[in-house]
Design a protein around this motif. Structure first.
Motif, PDB file in Angstrom:
ATOM      1  N   GLU A  71      69.803  -6.946  68.018  1.00 13.92           N
ATOM      2  CA  GLU A  71      69.813  -8.045  67.053  1.00 13.92           C
ATOM      3  C   GLU A  71      69.961  -7.474  65.648  1.00 13.92           C
ATOM      4  OE1 GLU A  71      67.143 -11.675  68.925  1.00 13.92           O
ATOM      5  OE2 GLU A  71      66.172 -10.221  67.598  1.00 13.92           O
ATOM      6  N   SER A  72      70.830  -8.092  64.859  1.00  9.19           N
ATOM      7  CA  SER A  72      70.938  -7.755  63.441  1.00  9.19           C
ATOM      8  C   SER A  72      70.784  -9.054  62.661  1.00  9.19           C
ATOM      9  CB  SER A  72      72.291  -7.108  63.124  1.00  9.19           C
ATOM     10  OG  SER A  72      72.351  -6.746  61.754  1.00  9.19           O
ATOM     11  N   TYR A  73      69.851  -9.063  61.734  1.00  8.33           N
ATOM     12  CA  TYR A  73      69.466 -10.309  61.075  1.00  8.33           C
ATOM     13  C   TYR A  73      70.410 -10.599  59.914  1.00  8.33           C
ATOM     14  CZ  TYR A  73      65.711  -9.240  64.162  1.00  8.33           C
ATOM     15  OH  TYR A  73      65.009  -8.927  65.300  1.00  8.33           O
ATOM     16  N   GLN A  74      71.561 -11.160  60.287  1.00  5.00           N
ATOM     17  CA  GLN A  74      72.636 -11.505  59.360  1.00  5.00           C
ATOM     18  C   GLN A  74      73.351 -12.721  59.910  1.00  5.00           C
ATOM     19  OE1 GLN A  74      74.410  -7.537  60.238  1.00  5.00           O
ATOM     20  NE2 GLN A  74      76.320  -8.658  60.633  1.00  5.00           N
ATOM     21  N   ASN A  75      74.160 -13.377  59.099  1.00  7.26           N
ATOM     22  CA  ASN A  75      74.769 -14.643  59.529  1.00  7.26           C
ATOM     23  C   ASN A  75      76.236 -14.502  59.935  1.00  7.26           C
ATOM     24  OD1 ASN A  75      75.900 -14.257  57.053  1.00  7.26           O
ATOM     25  ND2 ASN A  75      75.013 -16.087  56.089  1.00  7.26           N
ATOM     26  N   TYR A  76      76.651 -13.302  60.340  1.00  4.97           N
ATOM     27  CA  TYR A  76      77.977 -13.107  60.924  1.00  4.97           C
ATOM     28  C   TYR A  76      77.907 -11.933  61.897  1.00  4.97           C
ATOM     29  CZ  TYR A  76      78.374  -9.534  57.239  1.00  4.97           C
ATOM     30  OH  TYR A  76      78.165  -8.468  56.409  1.00  4.97           O
ATOM     31  N   SER A  77      79.033 -11.587  62.505  1.00  3.84           N
ATOM     32  CA  SER A  77      79.038 -10.628  63.611  1.00  3.84           C
ATOM     33  C   SER A  77      78.713  -9.205  63.170  1.00  3.84           C
ATOM     34  CB  SER A  77      80.402 -10.630  64.303  1.00  3.84           C
ATOM     35  OG  SER A  77      80.657 -11.890  64.871  1.00  3.84           O
ATOM     36  N   ALA A  78      78.118  -8.462  64.117  1.00  2.29           N
ATOM     37  CA  ALA A  78      77.924  -7.019  63.984  1.00  2.29           C
ATOM     38  C   ALA A  78      78.638  -6.370  65.174  1.00  2.29           C
ATOM     39  CB  ALA A  78      76.446  -6.681  63.971  1.00  2.29           C
ATOM     40  N   ALA A  95      78.682  -8.131  68.529  1.00  4.51           N
ATOM     41  CA  ALA A  95      77.444  -8.908  68.568  1.00  4.51           C
ATOM     42  C   ALA A  95      77.674 -10.129  67.679  1.00  4.51           C
ATOM     43  CB  ALA A  95      76.272  -8.071  68.066  1.00  4.51           C
ATOM     44  N   TYR A  96      77.878 -11.285  68.303  1.00  5.67           N
ATOM     45  CA  TYR A  96      78.224 -12.485  67.545  1.00  5.67           C
ATOM     46  C   TYR A  96      76.973 -13.182  67.009  1.00  5.67           C
ATOM     47  CZ  TYR A  96      82.882 -11.876  69.482  1.00  5.67           C
ATOM     48  OH  TYR A  96      84.113 -11.359  69.811  1.00  5.67           O
ATOM     49  N   TYR A  97      77.165 -13.891  65.910  1.00  4.50           N
ATOM     50  CA  TYR A  97      76.039 -14.606  65.302  1.00  4.50           C
ATOM     51  C   TYR A  97      75.534 -15.685  66.252  1.00  4.50           C
ATOM     52  CZ  TYR A  97      73.268 -17.560  62.239  1.00  4.50           C
ATOM     53  OH  TYR A  97      72.247 -18.300  61.699  1.00  4.50           O
ATOM     54  N   ASP A  98      74.225 -15.720  66.450  1.00  3.71           N
ATOM     55  CA  ASP A  98      73.561 -16.690  67.317  1.00  3.71           C
ATOM     56  C   ASP A  98      72.633 -17.532  66.449  1.00  3.71           C
ATOM     57  OD1 ASP A  98      71.803 -18.031  69.045  1.00  3.71           O
ATOM     58  OD2 ASP A  98      71.909 -16.455  70.561  1.00  3.71           O
ATOM     59  N   GLY A  99      72.975 -18.823  66.304  1.00  4.74           N
ATOM     60  CA  GLY A  99      72.192 -19.697  65.443  1.00  4.74           C
ATOM     61  C   GLY A  99      70.765 -19.878  65.914  1.00  4.74           C
ATOM     62  N   ASN A 100      70.539 -19.824  67.217  1.00  3.67           N
ATOM     63  CA  ASN A 100      69.174 -19.973  67.737  1.00  3.67           C
ATOM     64  C   ASN A 100      68.289 -18.801  67.339  1.00  3.67           C
ATOM     65  OD1 ASN A 100      69.779 -22.405  69.073  1.00  3.67           O
ATOM     66  ND2 ASN A 100      70.625 -21.277  70.821  1.00  3.67           N
ATOM     67  N   ARG A 101      68.883 -17.635  67.230  1.00  3.33           N
ATOM     68  CA  ARG A 101      68.128 -16.439  66.835  1.00  3.33           C
ATOM     69  C   ARG A 101      68.234 -16.159  65.336  1.00  3.33           C
ATOM     70  NH1 ARG A 101      70.139 -15.163  72.012  1.00  3.33           N
ATOM     71  NH2 ARG A 101      68.559 -14.295  73.424  1.00  3.33           N
ATOM     72  N   ALA A 103      70.595 -14.542  64.031  1.00  4.57           N
ATOM     73  CA  ALA A 103      70.932 -13.118  64.008  1.00  4.57           C
ATOM     74  C   ALA A 103      72.184 -12.881  64.840  1.00  4.57           C
ATOM     75  CB  ALA A 103      69.777 -12.290  64.565  1.00  4.57           C
ATOM     76  N   ALA A 104      72.868 -11.777  64.558  1.00  2.00           N
ATOM     77  CA  ALA A 104      73.939 -11.316  65.448  1.00  2.00           C
ATOM     78  C   ALA A 104      73.267 -10.707  66.671  1.00  2.00           C
ATOM     79  CB  ALA A 104      74.804 -10.292  64.733  1.00  2.00           C
ATOM     80  N   TYR A 105      73.729 -11.106  67.869  1.00  2.00           N
ATOM     81  CA  TYR A 105      72.997 -10.724  69.094  1.00  2.00           C
ATOM     82  C   TYR A 105      73.968 -10.279  70.181  1.00  2.00           C
ATOM     83  CZ  TYR A 105      70.345 -11.264  73.430  1.00  2.00           C
ATOM     84  OH  TYR A 105      69.765 -11.054  74.655  1.00  2.00           O
ATOM     85  N   GLU A 106      73.551  -9.249  70.923  1.00  2.00           N
ATOM     86  CA  GLU A 106      74.303  -8.825  72.106  1.00  2.00           C
ATOM     87  C   GLU A 106      73.370  -8.077  73.053  1.00  2.00           C
ATOM     88  OE1 GLU A 106      76.324  -9.259  74.319  1.00  2.00           O
ATOM     89  OE2 GLU A 106      78.267  -8.548  73.580  1.00  2.00           O
TER      90      GLU A 106
END
Length: 351
Positions: A71-78, A95-101, A103-106
Motif C-alpha cells: 500500500e502507498s498512501y497516495q491518490n494515484y497509481s504506484a 498498484a492502482y489507487y483503491d478508494g476504499n483504502r 491508497a495505491a494497493y496491490e
C-alpha cells in the motif's frame, strides 16, 4: 521479582511487540539498486521515498512463493518492479489507487528461486508506504537457483517413469526440461497438477533431437484452485524430453507412466452357450485379458476373465438367453514388471 527476571521479562515483551509493528525503512543515501536495503521474506516494512523510488534486496535460500501486500498512501497509481541478481528486470506490477483504502494497493505472488532478488517501489515523493511479505517454501525434485537451472535442453534433468517430479515455473523462467526413456512402444500417461493463479499450464513432448511432437495443457479450475489433467501420448520406444512451460507462474508436479495401447475385439461368433472371440492383434504385447459379463457395468459378481497369449478366445458355459458384454486389455512384461493397458471399448453380444 528479582531485577534479573524483570529485565528478561521486559526484553521478551519488547521483542514480542516488535513483531506487531512494521519496520520503518529509509531510502539509501545514493538510492541505487546496488545499495539496496536487505529485508527478510517474512516481515512488514514501511517508509517514504523522497526521490520517488526505493530499492530492497531479498536473499532467498530455497524456492519460495513470497506473497507481497503493498500500500502507498497516495491518490494515484504506484508500481512494483522485480529484478534478478544481475539487476535485470524480471517483472513488474501496477498498484492502482483503491478508494476504499485511500491508497495505491496491490497483492502479488513472487515465485522465486534461491539467489539475490531486488524490489523497486515507485511511489509519490510525498507519500508513505508499507508492505508485508509472507513466504511459503516450495519443494523441487531438482532445486534450481540463479546459477543452476534446467531451462534449456542441455540442462534437462534425467527422470524415470513412475517418479513424481516437483518443480516451479518462477518469475525468472518460463520452462523446465526433463529427459526420460520409453521402455517400449505404447501410451505415455502424464498426470500433472499446476498451482497457478489463473489461465493454463502447458506441457510439451520432444523427441531425442529436441523437436516438438506433442503438446497438451490443463486449465485453471476455480473450484479446485489449481489446474489438473491426465494426458495420453502414443510414443515409440526411445528417448524423449518433457517440457513444463507456460506464462503462468507457480509450483507443479507430474508423474509419467507407460501403458500398452488399448485394444479391441475384432469379432464374436456365438452359438447358444459357446462363443469364439477374435481380438485385435498387437505385435509388441505379451498377452491379453478378456472380461465377459452379463452386467453392462462389469460388476464383480457377474464378470469372468480369461488371460490368453493368442488372439482367439473360446468361451463356454454361457447363459443362452442373456446378453453378454465383452472388453479386453493388453499386457506387456518388461524387465520383471508387467504393464497393463486400459480396457478397450465394450463389445455387446446378443443371444
Amino acid at each position: 521479582m528479582k531485577l534479573k527476571n524483570k529485565i528478561i521479562l521486559l526484553l521478551a515483551i519488547v521483542v514480542g511487540l516488535s513483531g506487531c509493528y512494521p519496520m520503518t525503512t529509509k531510502a539509501s543515501s545514493d538510492n541505487t539498486i546496488q545499495n539496496a536495503m536487505s529485508i527478510s521474506e517474512n516481515g512488514t516494512y514501511s517508509g517514504a521515498a523522497p526521490e520517488e523510488e526505493v530499492y530492497y534486496r531479498l536473499d532467498i535460500q530455497q524456492a519460495e512463493v513470497v506473497t507481497m501486500t503493498f500500500e502507498s498512501y497516495q491518490n494515484y497509481s504506484a508500481s512494483i518492479t522485480l529484478y534478478d541478481n544481475e539487476y535485470d528486470k524480471i517483472d513488474d506490477w501496477n498498484a492502482y489507487y483503491d478508494g476504499n483504502r485511500n491508497a495505491a494497493y496491490e497483492k502479488v505472488n513472487l515465485y522465486l528461486c534461491p539467489g539475490n532478488h531486488y524490489i523497486k517501489l515507485r511511489v509519490d515523493k510525498t507519500a508513505t508506504y508499507s508492505f508485508q511479505l509472507n513466504s511459503k517454501k516450495v519443494t523441487e525434485t531438482f532445486p534450481e537457483s540463479q546459477t543452476d537451472r534446467n531451462d534449456i535442453l542441455s540442462q534437462a534433468k534425467s527422470v524415470s517413469l513412475g517418479q513424481k517430479i516437483y518443480g516451479m515455473i518462477g518469475n525468472e523462467d518460463k520452462q523446465d526440461f526433463y529427459v526420460f526413456d520409453m521402455p517400449f512402444s505404447g501410451n505415455l500417461v502424464v498426470s500433472h497438477t499446476n498451482y497457478i493463479e489463473s489461465g493454463q499450464a502447458d506441457y510439451e513432448i520432444l523427441n531425442s533431437e529436441g523437436n516438438s511432437i506433442s503438446s497438451f495443457r490443463a486449465y485453471y479450475d476455480n473450484n479446485k484452485g489449481y489446474a489438473y489433467d491426465k494426458d495420453y501420448i502414443k510414443l515409440d520406444k526411445g528417448r524423449y524430453y518433457i517440457k513444463a512451460c507456460g506464462y503462468y507462474n507457480g509450483p507443479y508436479h507430474f508423474v509419467m507412466s507407460v501403458k500398452p495401447e488399448a485394444g479391441g475385439i475384432e469379432s464374436v461368433t456365438r452359438n447358444k452357450t459357446k462363443a469364439t472371440v477374435r481380438l485385435q492383434k498387437a505385435d509388441d504385447v505379451s498377452g491379453y485379458i478378456l472380461q465377459y459379463s452379463t452386467s453392462e457395468k462389469f460388476s464383480k459378481k457377474s464378470t469372468k476373465s480369461k488371460t490368453v497369449k493368442g488372439t482367439t478366445v473360446k468361451l463356454s458355459g454361457l447363459n443362452k438367453n442373456k446378453i453378454y458384454y465383452l472388453r479386453v486389455k493388453r499386457y506387456k512384461k518388461y524387465n520383471g514388471k508387467t504393464y497393463y493397458s486400459d480396457y478397450g471399448n465394450t463389445y455387446t453380444v446378443w443371444p
